[in-house]
Every structure is written in structure tokens, then in C-alpha cells.
Design a protein around this motif. Structure first.
Motif, mmCIF file in Angstrom:
data_model
loop_
_atom_site.group_PDB
_atom_site.id
_atom_site.type_symbol
_atom_site.label_atom_id
_atom_site.label_comp_id
_atom_site.label_asym_id
_atom_site.label_seq_id
_atom_site.Cartn_x
_atom_site.Cartn_y
_atom_site.Cartn_z
ATOM 1 N N TYR A 1 0.751 -1.527 -0.196
ATOM 2 C CA TYR A 1 0.181 -0.102 -0.178
ATOM 3 C C TYR A 1 0.796 1.334 -0.003
ATOM 4 N N THR A 2 2.447 1.336 0.696
ATOM 5 C CA THR A 2 2.910 2.304 1.051
ATOM 6 C C THR A 2 3.548 2.661 -0.497
ATOM 7 N N GLN A 3 4.156 1.508 -1.422
ATOM 8 C CA GLN A 3 4.726 1.478 -2.571
ATOM 9 C C GLN A 3 3.909 2.365 -3.810
ATOM 10 N N LEU A 4 2.596 1.541 -2.906
ATOM 11 C CA LEU A 4 1.562 2.369 -4.327
ATOM 12 C C LEU A 4 0.785 3.858 -4.372
ATOM 13 N N GLY A 5 0.921 4.263 -2.861
ATOM 14 C CA GLY A 5 1.038 5.792 -2.535
ATOM 15 C C GLY A 5 -0.146 6.286 -1.501
ATOM 16 N N TYR A 6 -0.591 4.754 -0.806
ATOM 17 C CA TYR A 6 -1.566 5.144 0.272
ATOM 18 C C TYR A 6 -0.897 4.920 1.341
ATOM 19 N N GLY A 7 0.299 5.661 1.437
ATOM 20 C CA GLY A 7 0.874 5.184 2.949
ATOM 21 C C GLY A 7 0.111 6.661 3.714
ATOM 22 N N ASN A 8 -0.243 7.459 3.260
ATOM 23 C CA ASN A 8 -0.734 8.915 3.871
ATOM 24 C C ASN A 8 -2.004 8.669 4.406
ATOM 25 N N LEU A 9 -2.937 7.223 4.119
ATOM 26 C CA LEU A 9 -4.267 7.610 4.573
ATOM 27 C C LEU A 9 -4.075 7.400 6.114
ATOM 28 N N PRO A 10 -5.262 7.633 6.153
ATOM 29 C CA PRO A 10 -5.463 7.605 8.173
ATOM 30 C C PRO A 10 -5.736 5.848 7.968
ATOM 31 N N VAL A 11 -5.879 5.012 9.086
ATOM 32 C CA VAL A 11 -5.935 4.057 9.561
ATOM 33 C C VAL A 11 -7.225 3.823 10.664
ATOM 34 N N LEU B 1 0.028 -6.140 20.367
ATOM 35 C CA LEU B 1 -1.377 -6.058 20.097
ATOM 36 C C LEU B 1 -0.882 -6.735 18.489
ATOM 37 N N PRO B 2 -1.611 -8.285 17.759
ATOM 38 C CA PRO B 2 -1.376 -8.688 16.858
ATOM 39 C C PRO B 2 -2.194 -7.627 15.709
ATOM 40 N N ILE B 3 -1.682 -7.404 14.489
ATOM 41 C CA ILE B 3 -2.551 -7.344 13.268
ATOM 42 C C ILE B 3 -2.283 -8.430 12.160
ATOM 43 N N ARG B 4 -3.414 -9.394 12.129
ATOM 44 C CA ARG B 4 -2.379 -10.096 10.890
ATOM 45 C C ARG B 4 -3.008 -9.811 9.300
ATOM 46 N N GLU B 5 -3.883 -9.158 9.322
ATOM 47 C CA GLU B 5 -3.730 -8.645 7.909
ATOM 48 C C GLU B 5 -4.478 -6.927 8.237
ATOM 49 N N ALA B 6 -4.196 -6.465 7.377
ATOM 50 C CA ALA B 6 -4.213 -4.670 7.006
ATOM 51 C C ALA B 6 -4.520 -4.561 5.363
ATOM 52 N N ARG B 7 -6.077 -4.188 4.703
ATOM 53 C CA ARG B 7 -6.705 -3.951 3.698
ATOM 54 C C ARG B 7 -6.571 -2.381 3.521
ATOM 55 N N LEU B 8 -6.858 -2.067 2.443
ATOM 56 C CA LEU B 8 -7.208 -1.018 1.834
ATOM 57 C C LEU B 8 -8.318 -1.137 1.467
ATOM 58 N N PHE B 9 -8.667 0.759 1.237
ATOM 59 C CA PHE B 9 -10.100 1.355 1.328
ATOM 60 C C PHE B 9 -9.925 2.291 0.578
ATOM 61 N N ALA B 10 -9.332 1.814 -0.187
ATOM 62 C CA ALA B 10 -9.178 2.922 -1.602
ATOM 63 C C ALA B 10 -9.771 4.141 -1.516
ATOM 64 N N GLY B 11 -11.386 3.923 -2.238
ATOM 65 C CA GLY B 11 -12.011 4.630 -2.021
ATOM 66 C C GLY B 11 -12.366 5.436 -1.077
ATOM 67 N N ALA B 12 -12.783 4.825 -0.234
ATOM 68 C CA ALA B 12 -13.535 4.717 1.111
ATOM 69 C C ALA B 12 -12.285 6.051 2.112
ATOM 70 N N GLY B 13 -10.586 5.897 1.501
ATOM 71 C CA GLY B 13 -9.278 6.616 1.929
ATOM 72 C C GLY B 13 -9.013 6.222 3.161
#
Length: 183
Positions: A124-134, A158-170
Motif C-alpha cells: 500500500y505504501t508503494q502504491l502511494g496510499y501511505g498517507n491514508l488514515p487507519v 496487539l497482533p495485526i494479522r492482515e491490513a486491507r485497503l479501502f482506497a475509495g473510502a480513503g
């Protein structure tokens, strides 16, 4: 005594809202089995923890008229000046945003990223989405990832098992522990 013993979560939630620089109003859902001593104890604890107010609500039993005092308290809090701030700078890397939420809001000592989550975050960072909120997805039954850990747990990773991108919602949507989501 039971109210005092169980107040750790309430105190932490008040602290969490104060992290954002806004006044806190605690709504106390009063039920027939609640004693006045219990209500008074919750009000005292909430105010001592930094809540602007703690107000009894009987909306469930009395409809709109049971929420009038609460509505007035919220309006008064909204009329106060605030110093709103975000929990983290949006320019921080995704991992640091997740770490800020985990440690400041949930009380974790750190974060454990699964290999899958790490790979997804890097992509996600490589694709330019690194500045999105979490926006974290975790159990509502605990401040931790473990539903059985009540009150104000601490010292957990705190275990983070997966991270999903919701580009449209931001936003980036990390899944914490054994969290189920709808397909």
C-alpha cells in the motif's frame, strides 16, 4: 465496590477521548436495578477522570424525554472551545499510525505484524496510499484483542494479522487478532 472495581475501562475511554482535545460527556444508561449510590459513583469517577459531565439517561424507558438532560450536557460541551487534534500525523508511515493507536488508545506495549500484514502495508505504501488514515477492526469486548481481557488490560502485544485497503473510502483497515469480517 463493584462499580469502582470495574471502572478501569470507563477511565481509559475518557482518557482516549481527551487525547483528541475535545470535552467528554459520559452518558449513564440508568436501569431499574441501578442504585443511586452506583450512579453517584459512576458520576464521581467520570468527573475525576476528566469528563466535563456525566449525565443519567433513561431513553430506553422514557423515549426522548429521558435524554433531555444528556442532550443539554452535550450541547454545553459542544459550545465550549476545544483544541481538537488527530491522534497521529497523516504523514507518518502506516506502521507508526497503527502503533500509535495500539499504544495510546488500547494500552498495548507494542504491535506484532504478521508477515501477511507487513507485506500488505509495504504494498500500500508503494502504491502511494501511505498517507491514508487507519481504522482498526478489533473486538468490541475488550481494549485488547482478547475478548476475555476486561477492564483496562496492559502489557500485551496487539497482533495485526492482515491490513486491507479501502482506497475509495480513503483508509487502511488493519484486522486485529481473530476478528471476523463480512465478505
Amino acid at each position: 465496590d463493584a462499580v469502582v472495581d470495574g471502572s478501569g475501562n470507563l477511565v481509559k475511554q475518557i482518557e482516549n477521548i481527551r487525547l483528541f482535545g475535545v470535552p467528554v460527556v459520559v452518558a449513564i444508561n440508568r436501569f431499574d436495578t441501578d442504585t443511586q449510590a452506583e450512579i453517584d459513583t459512576v458520576i464521581r469517577i467520570a468527573r475525576e477522570a476528566g469528563a466535563r459531565d456525566a449525565v443519567v439517561s433513561t431513553l430506553w424507558a422514557d423515549g426522548g424525554k429521558g435524554g433531555v438532560d444528556l442532550a443539554h450536557a452535550v450541547i454545553a460541551a459542544a459550545d465550549e472551545p476545544s483544541s481538537f487534534r488527530f491522534l497521529y500525523d497523516l504523514d507518518l508511515p502506516i506502521r507508526e499510525k497503527i502503533h500509535a493507536i495500539a499504544t495510546k488508545v488500547y494500552g498495548a506495549s507494542g504491535v506484532d505484524f504478521s508477515p501477511l500484514a507487513s507485506k500488505q502495508i509495504e504494498r500500500y505504501t508503494q502504491l502511494g496510499y501511505g498517507n491514508l488514515p487507519v481504522c482498526m477492526a478489533k473486538t468490541h469486548l475488550s481494549l485488547s484483542h482478547e475478548p476475555r481481557l476486561k477492564g483496562r488490560p496492559s502489557g500485551f502485544e496487539l497482533p495485526i494479522r492482515e491490513a486491507r485497503l479501502f482506497a475509495g473510502a480513503g483508509f487502511i483497515y488493519p484486522l486485529v487478532g481473530e476478528m471476523r469480517t463480512m465478505p
